[in-house]
Design an enzyme around this catalytic site. Structure first.
Site, PDB file in Angstrom:
ATOM      1  CG  ASP A  30       6.096  -6.191  -9.121  1.00 32.63           C
ATOM      2  OD1 ASP A  30       5.094  -5.800  -8.473  1.00 32.63           O
ATOM      3  OD2 ASP A  30       6.338  -5.822 -10.283  1.00 32.63           O
ATOM      4  N   GLY A  44       4.163   1.669   5.386  1.00 32.12           N
ATOM      5  CA  GLY A  44       4.749   0.369   5.708  1.00 32.12           C
ATOM      6  C   GLY A  44       6.023   0.495   6.511  1.00 32.12           C
ATOM      7  CB  SER A  47      -8.228   3.829   1.289  1.00 27.85           C
ATOM      8  OG  SER A  47      -8.530   5.179   1.002  1.00 27.85           O
ATOM      9  CE  LYS A  51      -5.997   0.304  -1.157  1.00 27.81           C
ATOM     10  NZ  LYS A  51      -5.053  -0.635  -0.506  1.00 27.81           N
ATOM     11  N   GLY A 107       7.100   5.134   3.445  1.00 29.06           N
ATOM     12  CA  GLY A 107       5.756   5.542   3.802  1.00 29.06           C
ATOM     13  C   GLY A 107       5.172   4.795   4.978  1.00 29.06           C
ATOM     14  N   GLY A 155       5.071  -3.836   1.186  1.00 26.53           N
ATOM     15  CA  GLY A 155       5.135  -2.404   0.915  1.00 26.53           C
ATOM     16  C   GLY A 155       5.888  -1.669   2.001  1.00 26.53           C
ATOM     17  CE1 TYR A 158      -5.743   2.900  -3.620  1.00 23.07           C
ATOM     18  CE2 TYR A 158      -7.362   4.630  -3.208  1.00 23.07           C
ATOM     19  CZ  TYR A 158      -6.314   3.827  -2.769  1.00 23.07           C
ATOM     20  OH  TYR A 158      -5.855   3.958  -1.479  1.00 23.07           O
TER      21      TYR A 158
END
Length: 255
Positions: free
Chosen positions: A59, A15, A136, A153, A13, A9, A149
């Site tokens: 991907d 990464g 997160s 996490k 951002g 990633g 999501y």
């Protein structure tokens, strides 16, 4: 021999900011993302630091992608692994797209686990290495309107803490970065423009990256950037679960 960091990633951002911090410290990079164009641009920007930057288009939401990626770097000593690739999706579970959620789970959980498994075996054989898994603050509680999501996490945090304990004394450390709302492309991709979540204040990506990078390089187990995020993550432990869920729902409801 120069050290090498593999970062998923890494095209933008968080990464990309973590990659910059590694480059400034003279560490060679293997950058992984879906966009070849963005990776090439990032490679050019980082080359000014005098490090070797290799790019791999992958991907990781697709089955088998993690093993294919690992085979492409086999034979190179990976000193650092940053599992940063991840996506989110906003909306009621009864209304969100199932395939998008299945892809999210594969990326956020399966590929992260698979790549960690492959890399950590080589690290432990050498007796040296550091792994950073990006979770997160969502990992600390259920998340109505982003149910899948938040659950993904929570897995990342639990998994990372467990293997960090298993690896004690091996020379390999596992850190988990748990940022709160952060200004990156993530919110747009997750359709969070409808949510109030980002109205309560966000951190700059580079600030999150710096906190994560320093903590990770120092072998810190859990890294929560920002005082407000630390307080929220800690205080949740003392609240009844139903109240926590209701609070998160209010934070994330549509504007």
């Amino acid at each position: 021999m120069k050290e090498i960091a593999l970062i998923t990633g890494a095209s933008g951002g968080l990464g990309a900011d973590i990659a910059t911090l590694f480059a400034k410290d003279g560490i060679d990079l293997i950058l992984v993302a879906r966009s070849k164009e963005k990776l090439e641009q990032r490679s050019q920007e980082l080359s000014k630091y005098g490090v070797q930057v290799d790019i791999l288009v992958s991907d990781l939401a697709k089955p088998g992608a993690a093993e294919e990626l690992f085979n492409q770097v086999k034979g190179r000593q990976l000193d650092y692994l940053v599992n940063n690739a991840g996506v989110g999706l906003y909306g009621k579970f009864t209304e969100t797209d199932l395939q998008t959620e299945m892809d999210m789970l594969y990326l956020n959980i399966n590929s992260l686990t698979h790549l960690t498994k492959l890399v950590v075996k080589e690290m432990t054989a050498r007796g040296k290495g550091r792994i950073l898994n990006v979770a997160s603050t969502a990992a600390f509680q259920p998340g109505p309107l982003m149910a899948v999501y938040y659950a993904s996490k929570a897995y990342v945090l639990s998994f990372s803490e467990a293997i960090e304990n298993e690896l004690n004394g091996t020379g390999v450390t596992v850190s988990t970065l748990c940022p709160g709302p952060t200004r990156t492309e993530f919110s747009n991709r997750a359709n969070l423009e409808k949510s109030k979540l980002f109205d309560g204040g966000t951190m700059a990506s580079i600030d999150v990256a710096k906190a994560g990078y320093v903590g990770f390089r120092n072998g810190k187990s859990i890294i929560i950037p920002g005082t407000q995020n630390k307080v929220l993550a800690t205080s949740i432990r003392f609240m009844p679960r139903k109240i926590v869920t209701s609070v998160v729902r209010r934070m994330q409801k549509e504007k």
